[in-house]
Design a protein around this motif. Structure first.
Motif, short mmCIF file in Angstrom:
data_model
loop_
_atom_site.label_atom_id
_atom_site.label_comp_id
_atom_site.label_asym_id
_atom_site.label_seq_id
_atom_site.Cartn_x
_atom_site.Cartn_y
_atom_site.Cartn_z
N ASP A 63 3.61 -60.00 13.91
CA ASP A 63 2.74 -58.90 13.50
C ASP A 63 2.96 -57.60 14.26
OD1 ASP A 63 1.49 -60.43 11.58
OD2 ASP A 63 -0.14 -61.06 12.90
N LEU A 64 3.75 -57.62 15.31
CA LEU A 64 3.92 -56.39 16.09
C LEU A 64 4.75 -55.37 15.31
CD1 LEU A 64 4.70 -57.60 19.74
CD2 LEU A 64 2.50 -56.99 18.71
N PRO A 65 4.37 -54.09 15.37
CA PRO A 65 5.20 -53.06 14.73
C PRO A 65 6.51 -52.92 15.49
CG PRO A 65 3.48 -52.06 16.07
CD PRO A 65 3.18 -53.54 16.04
N GLN A 66 7.56 -52.57 14.80
CA GLN A 66 8.87 -52.42 15.44
C GLN A 66 8.91 -51.12 16.25
OE1 GLN A 66 11.70 -54.53 15.49
NE2 GLN A 66 12.26 -53.04 17.07
N PRO A 67 9.05 -51.20 17.56
CA PRO A 67 9.13 -49.98 18.36
C PRO A 67 10.58 -49.50 18.47
CG PRO A 67 9.12 -51.87 19.81
CD PRO A 67 9.05 -52.41 18.40
N VAL A 68 10.75 -48.30 18.93
CA VAL A 68 12.07 -47.85 19.37
C VAL A 68 12.33 -48.52 20.71
CG1 VAL A 68 13.46 -45.88 20.13
CG2 VAL A 68 11.90 -45.64 18.18
N LEU A 69 13.47 -49.16 20.85
CA LEU A 69 13.83 -49.83 22.10
C LEU A 69 14.84 -48.96 22.83
CD1 LEU A 69 14.14 -53.43 20.65
CD2 LEU A 69 12.29 -52.56 22.10
N GLY B 45 0.98 -44.61 16.96
CA GLY B 45 2.22 -44.87 16.24
C GLY B 45 3.39 -44.34 17.05
N GLY B 46 4.58 -44.45 16.50
CA GLY B 46 5.74 -43.95 17.21
C GLY B 46 5.96 -44.66 18.54
N TYR B 47 5.84 -45.97 18.53
CA TYR B 47 5.92 -46.75 19.77
C TYR B 47 7.35 -46.76 20.33
CZ TYR B 47 1.50 -48.55 17.94
OH TYR B 47 0.25 -48.66 17.43
N VAL B 48 7.44 -46.66 21.66
CA VAL B 48 8.73 -46.75 22.35
C VAL B 48 8.58 -47.69 23.54
CG1 VAL B 48 10.54 -45.52 23.60
CG2 VAL B 48 9.35 -44.39 21.71
N TRP C 141 3.45 -44.12 23.19
CA TRP C 141 3.17 -43.97 21.76
C TRP C 141 2.55 -42.60 21.51
CZ3 TRP C 141 0.41 -46.97 25.12
CH2 TRP C 141 -0.95 -46.67 25.30
N GLU C 142 2.44 -42.25 20.24
CA GLU C 142 1.81 -41.01 19.82
C GLU C 142 0.56 -41.34 19.03
OE1 GLU C 142 4.70 -39.27 17.36
OE2 GLU C 142 6.13 -38.83 18.97
N CYS C 143 -0.40 -40.42 19.06
CA CYS C 143 -1.58 -40.57 18.22
C CYS C 143 -1.36 -39.76 16.95
CB CYS C 143 -2.83 -40.09 18.96
SG CYS C 143 -3.44 -41.26 20.17
N ARG C 144 -1.34 -40.43 15.82
CA ARG C 144 -1.07 -39.78 14.55
C ARG C 144 -2.32 -39.73 13.69
NH1 ARG C 144 4.70 -42.82 13.21
NH2 ARG C 144 5.93 -41.76 14.83
N ARG C 145 -2.57 -38.58 13.08
CA ARG C 145 -3.76 -38.43 12.24
C ARG C 145 -3.51 -39.01 10.86
NH1 ARG C 145 -8.25 -35.75 12.78
NH2 ARG C 145 -7.49 -34.62 14.60
N ARG C 146 -4.39 -39.90 10.45
CA ARG C 146 -4.33 -40.48 9.11
C ARG C 146 -5.71 -40.34 8.48
NH1 ARG C 146 -0.81 -46.08 9.86
NH2 ARG C 146 1.12 -45.09 10.59
N LEU C 147 -5.77 -39.54 7.43
CA LEU C 147 -7.05 -39.19 6.81
C LEU C 147 -7.95 -38.57 7.88
CD1 LEU C 147 -7.58 -42.26 4.45
CD2 LEU C 147 -6.70 -39.99 3.90
N PHE C 148 -9.06 -39.21 8.21
CA PHE C 148 -9.99 -38.65 9.18
C PHE C 148 -9.97 -39.40 10.51
CE2 PHE C 148 -11.70 -37.87 4.91
CZ PHE C 148 -11.71 -36.48 4.92
N GLY D 194 6.49 -33.51 27.57
CA GLY D 194 6.65 -34.42 28.70
C GLY D 194 6.22 -35.82 28.35
N ARG D 195 6.25 -36.67 29.34
CA ARG D 195 5.93 -38.07 29.16
C ARG D 195 4.55 -38.35 29.77
NH1 ARG D 195 10.50 -42.24 30.89
NH2 ARG D 195 11.53 -41.01 29.25
N VAL D 196 3.67 -38.94 28.98
CA VAL D 196 2.33 -39.28 29.48
C VAL D 196 2.43 -40.43 30.48
CG1 VAL D 196 0.03 -40.10 28.85
CG2 VAL D 196 1.24 -38.52 27.34
N VAL D 197 1.81 -40.24 31.64
CA VAL D 197 1.81 -41.27 32.67
C VAL D 197 0.37 -41.53 33.10
CG1 VAL D 197 4.11 -40.65 33.50
CG2 VAL D 197 2.10 -39.60 34.54
N SER D 198 0.15 -42.62 33.80
CA SER D 198 -1.18 -42.94 34.28
C SER D 198 -1.58 -41.97 35.38
CB SER D 198 -1.21 -44.37 34.82
OG SER D 198 -0.43 -44.47 36.01
#
Length: 223
Positions: free
Chosen positions: A23-29, A55-58, A43-50, A194-198
């Motif tokens: 069930d896992l979405p295919q990420p970019v490896l 998405g865009g997992y790496v 990953w990115e947060c993508r707007r879908r409807l409201f 840039g890259r989001v980090v903790s």
């Protein structure tokens, strides 16, 4: 041993079917040479409807250490658990909270040794060469609380700085120079991204780097 994207793809497919029901979405490896981030999921947060959905997992795996196949697989499984939690929209008690540990223990019961730290002990590959390379680092704090780190192309420092200053979503930013090999898998960007980090990693890296001002960087970028 060192891994490549093709090998990671084979492992991902096998583990996805065996432990996640396919069930896992295919990420970019991706394969990099980070010293401190042996594995990571972005990953990115993508707007879908409201609604905004991830998405865009790496998934990135580091080749910094020369270790055995089992160690690489444990790190990949670690990141796949994160992917499972994020893609399913599951709320956990912390980044490695109850849900993460429950899934980790389930996988480890099949003979693996996934841990919450993803540590690997091995011999660094070409360590001395990588660590001597100086990079220009941009550290950004966003108004929504996110922290970003970026390696900036020397010729585009002024352009990126101006773009960051124009952004209404940036609360503060600062420039640094670092030879830390953890930035070896960062692309040298020409735009303000840039890259989001903790927050923990952000604070640790900022404290370890040499701060510089824009006039100094302008001189460096012209060389």
């Amino acid at each position: 041993m060192q891994v490549d994207v093709g090998t990671l793809g084979e492992w991902f497919s096998f583990f996805n079917n065996r432990y996640f029901g396919g069930d896992l979405p295919q990420p970019v490896l991706s394969v990099g040479m980070s010293r401190t981030r042996l594995g990571s999921l972005t990953w990115e947060c993508r707007r879908r409807l409201f609604r905004r959905r991830p998405g865009g997992y790496v998934i990135r795996i580091s080749n910094y250490y020369d270790v055995d196949e089992r160690s690489f697989k444990n790190v990949l499984l670690h990141e796949m658990i994160h992917l499972y939690i994020v893609s399913k929209g599951i709320r956990d008690t912390s980044p490695h909270g109850k849900v993460f540990r429950l899934k980790m223990n389930e996988i480890n019961a099949d003979g693996w040794a996934v841990s919450v730290t993803s540590r690997m002990a091995g011999t660094p590959k070409n360590k001395s060469v990588r660590e001597k390379r100086q990079r220009i680092i941009l550290a950004v704090e966003m108004s929504d609380g996110k922290r970003l780190l970026s390696v900036v192309n020397r010729r585009y420092v002024a352009v990126v700085d101006a773009a960051v200053k124009r952004s209404g979503n940036v609360s503060s930013h600062s420039w640094y120079v670092s030879d830390d090999a953890c930035f070896s898998d960062y692309p040298a960007v020409r735009t303000a991204k840039g890259r989001v980090v903790s927050p923990e990693m952000y604070d640790r890296m900022v404290a370890s780097m040499r701060a510089v001002d824009m006039p100094s960087l302008a001189v460096v970028s012209q060389k």
